[in-house]
Design a protein around this motif. Sequence first.
Motif, PDB file in Angstrom:
ATOM      1  N   HIS A   1      72.997 -39.208 -28.309  1.00  0.00           N
ATOM      2  CA  HIS A   1      73.548 -38.008 -28.964  1.00  0.00           C
ATOM      3  C   HIS A   1      73.306 -36.705 -28.223  1.00  0.00           C
ATOM      4  O   HIS A   1      73.524 -35.640 -28.800  1.00  0.00           O
ATOM      5  N   GLY A   2      72.837 -36.739 -26.989  1.00  0.00           N
ATOM      6  CA  GLY A   2      72.663 -35.497 -26.242  1.00  0.00           C
ATOM      7  C   GLY A   2      71.287 -34.872 -26.405  1.00  0.00           C
ATOM      8  O   GLY A   2      70.425 -35.399 -27.108  1.00  0.00           O
ATOM      9  N   PRO A   3      71.090 -33.711 -25.743  1.00  0.00           N
ATOM     10  CA  PRO A   3      69.739 -33.166 -25.583  1.00  0.00           C
ATOM     11  C   PRO A   3      69.089 -32.665 -26.864  1.00  0.00           C
ATOM     12  O   PRO A   3      67.872 -32.466 -26.904  1.00  0.00           O
ATOM     13  N   HIS A   4      69.845 -32.435 -27.917  1.00  0.00           N
ATOM     14  CA  HIS A   4      69.225 -31.938 -29.155  1.00  0.00           C
ATOM     15  C   HIS A   4      68.931 -33.072 -30.147  1.00  0.00           C
ATOM     16  O   HIS A   4      68.528 -32.819 -31.279  1.00  0.00           O
ATOM     17  N   ALA A   5      69.141 -34.296 -29.724  1.00  0.00           N
ATOM     18  CA  ALA A   5      69.020 -35.425 -30.666  1.00  0.00           C
ATOM     19  C   ALA A   5      67.590 -35.656 -31.123  1.00  0.00           C
ATOM     20  O   ALA A   5      67.358 -36.109 -32.245  1.00  0.00           O
ATOM     21  N   MET A   6      66.616 -35.384 -30.255  1.00  0.00           N
ATOM     22  CA  MET A   6      65.211 -35.590 -30.652  1.00  0.00           C
ATOM     23  C   MET A   6      64.325 -34.712 -29.779  1.00  0.00           C
ATOM     24  O   MET A   6      64.540 -34.635 -28.566  1.00  0.00           O
ATOM     25  N   ASP A   7      63.341 -34.033 -30.400  1.00  0.00           N
ATOM     26  CA  ASP A   7      62.392 -33.253 -29.599  1.00  0.00           C
ATOM     27  C   ASP A   7      61.063 -34.011 -29.496  1.00  0.00           C
ATOM     28  O   ASP A   7      60.862 -35.050 -30.122  1.00  0.00           O
ATOM     29  N   ALA A   8      60.172 -33.454 -28.666  1.00  0.00           N
ATOM     30  CA  ALA A   8      58.903 -34.150 -28.381  1.00  0.00           C
ATOM     31  C   ALA A   8      58.066 -34.303 -29.639  1.00  0.00           C
ATOM     32  O   ALA A   8      57.375 -35.324 -29.819  1.00  0.00           O
ATOM     33  N   ARG A   9      58.103 -33.320 -30.513  1.00  0.00           N
ATOM     34  CA  ARG A   9      57.270 -33.402 -31.721  1.00  0.00           C
ATOM     35  C   ARG A   9      57.779 -34.477 -32.686  1.00  0.00           C
ATOM     36  O   ARG A   9      56.991 -35.126 -33.363  1.00  0.00           O
ATOM     37  N   THR A  10      59.083 -34.654 -32.727  1.00  0.00           N
ATOM     38  CA  THR A  10      59.620 -35.739 -33.564  1.00  0.00           C
ATOM     39  C   THR A  10      59.187 -37.091 -32.996  1.00  0.00           C
ATOM     40  O   THR A  10      58.805 -38.005 -33.751  1.00  0.00           O
TER      41      THR A  10
ATOM     42  N   VAL B   1      68.063 -43.958 -33.901  1.00  0.00           N
ATOM     43  CA  VAL B   1      67.003 -43.411 -34.757  1.00  0.00           C
ATOM     44  C   VAL B   1      67.392 -42.076 -35.400  1.00  0.00           C
ATOM     45  O   VAL B   1      67.102 -41.870 -36.580  1.00  0.00           O
ATOM     46  N   PRO B   2      68.069 -41.155 -34.691  1.00  0.00           N
ATOM     47  CA  PRO B   2      68.479 -39.921 -35.394  1.00  0.00           C
ATOM     48  C   PRO B   2      69.320 -40.224 -36.642  1.00  0.00           C
ATOM     49  O   PRO B   2      69.116 -39.606 -37.694  1.00  0.00           O
ATOM     50  N   ALA B   3      70.217 -41.200 -36.550  1.00  0.00           N
ATOM     51  CA  ALA B   3      71.019 -41.555 -37.733  1.00  0.00           C
ATOM     52  C   ALA B   3      70.142 -42.174 -38.814  1.00  0.00           C
ATOM     53  O   ALA B   3      70.335 -41.931 -40.009  1.00  0.00           O
TER      54      ALA B   3
END
Length: 456
Positions: A348-357, A308-310
């Motif tokens: 992708h590691g811990p910065h790939a998605m935050d709770a608000r996203t 999903v990040p991609a």
Amino acid sequence: MNAIVIENTAIATVDAAGTEHASGHLIIEDGLITAVGPGPAPEGALPDRAQRIDGSGCLATPGLVNTHHHLYQWATRGHAADHTLFEWLTDLYPVWARLRPEHVQAANTAGLAWLALSGATTVADHHYVYPAGQAADLVDVQIAAAAQIGLRLHLARGSMDRGVSDGGLPPDHIVEDLDAALDATADAVDRHHDRSPGAMLQIAVAPCSPFSVSTELLREAAALARDKGVRLHTHLCETLDEADYCRRVHGCDPVEYMDKVGWIAPDTWLAHAVHLDADAQRRLGAAGTGVAHCPSSNARLGTGLADVPAMLAAGIPVGLGVDGAASQEAGHLGEELRQALYTARQLHGPHAMDARTALRLGTIGGATILGRDDHLGSLEAGKQADIALWDLTGLGHAGIADPVTALVLGPAAPLRLLTVAGRPVVEHGELRTADTAALARGLAAASANLREAPRA
Ligand SMILES: [Zn+2]
């Protein structure tokens, strides 16, 4: 006039600016949000005879939007629990061939009730099993179930016309004839599709998948959807088996194939999209084709991790779906927020998605791919009053530093209130529109009956 004022609650509006209030108010009048802001509701703005709700210890968010489901599968949970998608389908098709309106009624009401209790206010139901002679009856049952529970329904009228003898996966006796499928879909749109801002019912055109549908049906379905001005939906890129099938039968990848038949367009949303290469991501992003991300179903069937990040980086609109309960027995939309975040971080590691996203995916992201973002998916004056008021005062959440983190990373939160168009569907953790114990008894009976009936 029906008026509700909610006060003293944390609010995540999920508007374009990501506005949040540590303690704020919401005013609902005649099914619409008329005010949202910090602090208590201004006395001069209070509607006459408003019901006042103290939201202390709660978080208000938009109601969640479930963009991919097969509600009938609530009556076939627990089958083929350790199978690949194709093995699972092959095992279940003969069970589904026995579906009768009474099974669908029990499954859909129970599934919708569970979704309401998990924070959903809008549900896209992809139904593609229409045993001969029952198509119209099943559509009516699906619509009545959503009206009973009180959720918005996007009925994706599915179809399959490529049985085993034509090189498809489903057995021949559960596929429809191409013309019959298209006529029934057109009829469902004509009879039921509501274009008003507050629509409780919309219809989408939704052939099941590339391996159960003919090329002609895909082409004709796209033409029908455009003629009627409704959306297109299907499964795509769920497994590597599907990609192999497409290459073998059609000589290209699934996204290329769907592009050739007119589906890679802004009025289409696709379920799963687990296996998209960079070129496919670019195509979907350029076209504005949406994706229903189903992270728990993908995990249950072991199909892979959808990136999903991609997709978001490529400009693809993404919403969340629990998928059918036969491939994801938990069926809890609130928990998909956490699963979406976990899946992104595993890739992708811990910065790939935050709770608000994650919360955006489950709300405005879903509303966008269903074409309802002008009226649903965020808490803003003028939008429909579809509101989830999550109770964060219990053992699982009390004291967590940030309410959005509590909702997404904590255990499934109970609802103090869930409204759809301002109508309470859940209050104090209890469904108000049906007796859940009776629904569970009906579901158990329908499931047993489907399990035990002779195979079709
Ligand atoms: Zn599905």
